[in-house]
Scaffold this active site. Structure first.
Site, PDB file in Angstrom:
ATOM      1  N   LYS A 183       0.843  -1.200   0.000  1.00 45.23           N
ATOM      2  CA  LYS A 183       0.000   0.000   0.000  1.00 45.23           C
ATOM      3  C   LYS A 183       0.880   1.252   0.000  1.00 45.23           C
ATOM      4  O   LYS A 183       2.011   1.214   0.480  1.00 45.23           O
ATOM      5  CB  LYS A 183      -0.847   0.025   1.285  1.00 45.23           C
ATOM      6  CG  LYS A 183      -1.983  -0.977   1.314  1.00 45.23           C
ATOM      7  CD  LYS A 183      -2.800  -0.806   2.588  1.00 45.23           C
ATOM      8  CE  LYS A 183      -3.928  -1.815   2.660  1.00 45.23           C
ATOM      9  NZ  LYS A 183      -4.955  -1.627   1.621  1.00 45.23           N
ATOM     10  N   ASP A 202      -2.744  -7.610  -1.625  1.00 45.76           N
ATOM     11  CA  ASP A 202      -3.488  -6.690  -0.763  1.00 45.76           C
ATOM     12  C   ASP A 202      -4.965  -7.092  -0.646  1.00 45.76           C
ATOM     13  O   ASP A 202      -5.680  -6.596   0.200  1.00 45.76           O
ATOM     14  CB  ASP A 202      -3.356  -5.261  -1.316  1.00 45.76           C
ATOM     15  CG  ASP A 202      -3.744  -4.207  -0.292  1.00 45.76           C
ATOM     16  OD1 ASP A 202      -3.927  -4.557   0.897  1.00 45.76           O
ATOM     17  OD2 ASP A 202      -3.878  -3.030  -0.681  1.00 45.76           O
ATOM     18  N   ARG A 213     -10.318 -11.468   1.917  1.00 43.51           N
ATOM     19  CA  ARG A 213     -11.159 -12.518   1.335  1.00 43.51           C
ATOM     20  C   ARG A 213     -10.461 -13.880   1.391  1.00 43.51           C
ATOM     21  O   ARG A 213     -11.111 -14.911   1.469  1.00 43.51           O
ATOM     22  CB  ARG A 213     -11.550 -12.133  -0.099  1.00 43.51           C
ATOM     23  CG  ARG A 213     -10.409 -12.008  -1.036  1.00 43.51           C
ATOM     24  CD  ARG A 213     -10.768 -11.232  -2.299  1.00 43.51           C
ATOM     25  NE  ARG A 213     -10.789  -9.777  -2.078  1.00 43.51           N
ATOM     26  CZ  ARG A 213     -11.042  -8.882  -3.023  1.00 43.51           C
ATOM     27  NH1 ARG A 213     -11.338  -9.271  -4.253  1.00 43.51           N
ATOM     28  NH2 ARG A 213     -11.041  -7.597  -2.741  1.00 43.51           N
TER      29      ARG A 213
HETATM   30  N1  BES Z   1      -7.981  -3.724   4.234  1.00 46.85           N
HETATM   31  C1  BES Z   1      -8.184  -3.356   2.893  1.00 46.85           C
HETATM   32  C2  BES Z   1      -9.482  -2.609   2.661  1.00 46.85           C
HETATM   33  C3  BES Z   1      -9.585  -1.266   3.322  1.00 46.85           C
HETATM   34  C4  BES Z   1      -9.324  -0.119   2.623  1.00 46.85           C
HETATM   35  C5  BES Z   1     -10.014  -1.175   4.633  1.00 46.85           C
HETATM   36  C6  BES Z   1      -9.448   1.105   3.224  1.00 46.85           C
HETATM   37  C7  BES Z   1     -10.136   0.053   5.227  1.00 46.85           C
HETATM   38  C8  BES Z   1      -9.868   1.187   4.521  1.00 46.85           C
HETATM   39  C9  BES Z   1      -8.196  -4.586   1.999  1.00 46.85           C
HETATM   40  O1  BES Z   1      -7.442  -5.662   2.429  1.00 46.85           O
HETATM   41  C10 BES Z   1      -7.642  -4.148   0.681  1.00 46.85           C
HETATM   42  O2  BES Z   1      -6.518  -3.740   0.655  1.00 46.85           O
HETATM   43  N2  BES Z   1      -8.449  -4.216  -0.372  1.00 46.85           N
HETATM   44  C11 BES Z   1      -8.022  -3.786  -1.652  1.00 46.85           C
HETATM   45  C12 BES Z   1      -8.573  -4.739  -2.670  1.00 46.85           C
HETATM   46  C13 BES Z   1      -7.986  -4.543  -4.051  1.00 46.85           C
HETATM   47  C14 BES Z   1      -6.540  -4.961  -4.068  1.00 46.85           C
HETATM   48  C15 BES Z   1      -8.779  -5.377  -5.030  1.00 46.85           C
HETATM   49  C16 BES Z   1      -8.557  -2.384  -1.877  1.00 46.85           C
HETATM   50  O3  BES Z   1      -9.676  -2.078  -1.460  1.00 46.85           O
HETATM   51  O4  BES Z   1      -7.848  -1.571  -2.466  1.00 46.85           O
HETATM   52 ZN    ZN Z   2      -7.173  -5.770   4.512  1.00 51.17          ZN
HETATM   53 ZN    ZN Z   3      -5.381  -5.490   1.878  1.00 53.24          ZN
END
Ligand code: BES
Ligand code: ZN
Ligand code: ZN
Length: 498
Positions: free
Chosen positions: A278, A348, A352
């Site tokens: 991230k 990331d 899931r």
């Molecule tokens: N933990 C994140 C989602 C998240 C984002 C929670 C902002 C709280 C605030 C999750 O694991 C994630 O990173 N999801 C990605 C998915 C993508 C790679 C398809 C996302 O939302 O960017």
């Molecule tokens: Zn996450």
């Molecule tokens: Zn994530």
């Protein structure tokens, strides 16, 4: 904070602050002001001065008004009568606690009168006060300056003149248990990731279970390897912190139905994104990536005390998603417990992956209904903002039931579609499933479809709480930081199960 019910006359209530509600004018009609403060002329004077209109959460303070035992009369705006519900009342109680503790007030009495004297009104007020009392300041070291202890409300008294005391005391107690459990969840989320590792979360669950009389079992890496949980284990392999799957069981004394309601919560104690790392901006917030887990544990804590008529089992997979020479790589293919193979296109999208194995394990252990809560996608905030939980299902009846529970608990949910067409975004040439959808469309829905591949055919609801579990700014009634969202809805769902 002590919560009390008082059924004796309003004027005799001793408190640092005695609070009454007053409405705003609606459709040009002035509010009735037929209550205690209205009858005593206090409201007319305030309104005439222009200092108070009754706008929602607006407050005015009168010191030592004649005929009142309390030190201050606080009038708090309740907004338009036609729009008033227990949602506003819960927030009014929180607003009183948060604004008055800053003024050195230690004891608050809130008058519930006229058509505001039901058990639901008492429950919402009690919840609001306890939720409003919580602060994220555990790690501040100067207690004189601004710690919760230095400024806190000792007692919150609900004044219901002539009310049925035991009936209302029961509602008050329920509100206290639910809100303290919501705060229990907020405490867990508030812990930074160096303090709250998967092992510490598992230990917190274990000690809560021992205290509340719940069965608890914690699966470690070895057991999960034996069970074939390759999807969960792949996420954890980059971290020095070992993964766990926490299982908590509540069993009612008498079970009428054979139902086993299952709650599943995402417990990523820190999400760096892994190799698909991230951006550093805002990454500190990824300590709240275990808010689903916290909500499930908070709900179990409340249910252990409130004893719903249905068996409830919690499954909380917990891992840390890190970057290291051991971390899983984009393109890795893992085999989930269900037997399905998954191509990890983005490390990331780890939530899931851990939920998939937890849901499969729940299914193998007799789940009849599954509800999961997860900070799953940033996309849910793009779709709905910070006000609604995103809800998804493979069974409309179960979601309707959940949404009714959420509405009664004062939490907003909005259903998103799960048409078969969306599965087109989850095509994969190299494994059964990719862990992300093609392109940037409908990120929250493709995440839900991924989970559904493991939940089907069991009735299942998925709650994406990524945008609702953390408040970037405090409100009049609640501090900034962890919101404890979904705890109250889970509790209401189980209590009203039939
Ligand atoms: N933990 C994140 C989602 C998240 C984002 C929670 C902002 C709280 C605030 C999750 O694991 C994630 O990173 N999801 C990605 C998915 C993508 C790679 C398809 C996302 O939302 O960017
Ligand atoms: Zn996450
Ligand atoms: Zn994530």
């Amino acid at each position: 904070m002590q919560l009390l019910i008082q059924t004796s006359p309003a004027a005799q209530t001793e408190a640092d602050a005695f609070a009454v509600l007053a409405f705003e004018k609606e459709n040009g009609n002035p509010p009735a002001d037929s209550g205690f403060a209205g009858q005593n002329g206090w409201l007319a004077e305030l309104r005439a001065s222009g200092e108070f209109t009754g706008k929602l959460y607006e407050t005015a303070v009168l010191h030592r008004p004649a005929g009142l035992a309390a030190k201050r009369l606080v009038v708090i705006g309740a907004g338009k009568p036609g729009k008033f519900s227990t949602v506003e009342l819960r927030r009014i109680a929180g607003t009183l606690v948060r604004s008055l503790k800053e003024k050195g007030v230690r004891s608050i009495a809130l008058l519930l009168e006229r058509d505001m004297t039901s058990a639901d009104h008492v429950l919402a007020s009690a919840e609001g006060a306890v939720i409003g009392g919580w602060e994220p300041d555990k790690y501040k070291s100067d207690p004189k300056k601004d710690s919760a202890e230095a400024k806190s409300i000792d007692s919150f008294n609900l004044v219901v003149p002539g009310g049925a005391k035991t009936f209302l005391a029961d509602a008050l107690e329920r509100g206290r248990i639910i809100a303290e459990s919501q705060n229990f969840a907020r405490d867990l989320v508030n812990e930074p990731a160096n303090k709250l590792t998967p092992a510490v979360l598992a230990e917190a669950a274990r000690s809560m279970a021992a205290e509340e009389g719940l069965e608890c079992e914690v699966l470690d890496r070895e057991e999960m390897t034996r069970l074939g949980m390759g999807s969960l284990l792949g996420v954890s392999q980059g971290s020095a912190e070992p993964p766990f799957l926490i299982v908590l069981k509540y069993k009612p004394a008498e079970t009428k139905a054979a139902d086993q309601l299952v709650l599943v919560g995402k417990g990523v104690t820190f999400d760096t994104g892994g190799i698909s790392i991230k951006p550093s901006d805002g990454m500190e917030k990824m300590k709240y990536d275990m808010a689903g887990a916290a909500a499930v544990l908070g709900a179990m804590r409340a249910l252990a005390q409130l004893k719903p008529p249905v068996a409830v089992t919690a499954y909380v997979p917990t891992v840390e998603n890190m970057v290291s020479d051991r971390a899983q790589r984009p393109g890795d293919i893992v085999t989930a417990m269900s037997g399905k193979t998954i191509e990890v296109l983005n490390t990331d999208a780890e939530g899931r992956l851990i939920l998939a194995d937890a849901i499969t394990y729940a299914n193998r252990n007799g789940a009849t209904h599954i509800v999961d809560a997860a900070t799953l996608t940033g996309a849910i905030g793009i779709a709905l903002g910070q006000y609604n939980i995103g809800a998804f299902t493979n069974n409309q009846d179960l979601l309707n039931k959940f949404m009714a529970a959420a509405a009664s608990a004062g939490e907003k949910t909005w259903q998103l579609p799960m048409d078969e067409e969306y599965k087109e975004y989850l095509k994969c040439a190299f494994a059964d499933l990719p862990n992300i959808g093609t392109g940037r469309y409908a990120g929250s829905i493709t995440a839900a479809w991924f989970l559904r591949e493991f939940a089907d055919p069991t009735p299942w609801v998925h709650l994406d709480i990524a945008a609702t579990a953390w408040l970037d700014e405090g409100k009049a009634w609640i501090s900034k930081g962890p919101s404890g969202v979904a705890v109250r809805s889970f509790v209401d769902l189980a209590l009203n199960w039939s």
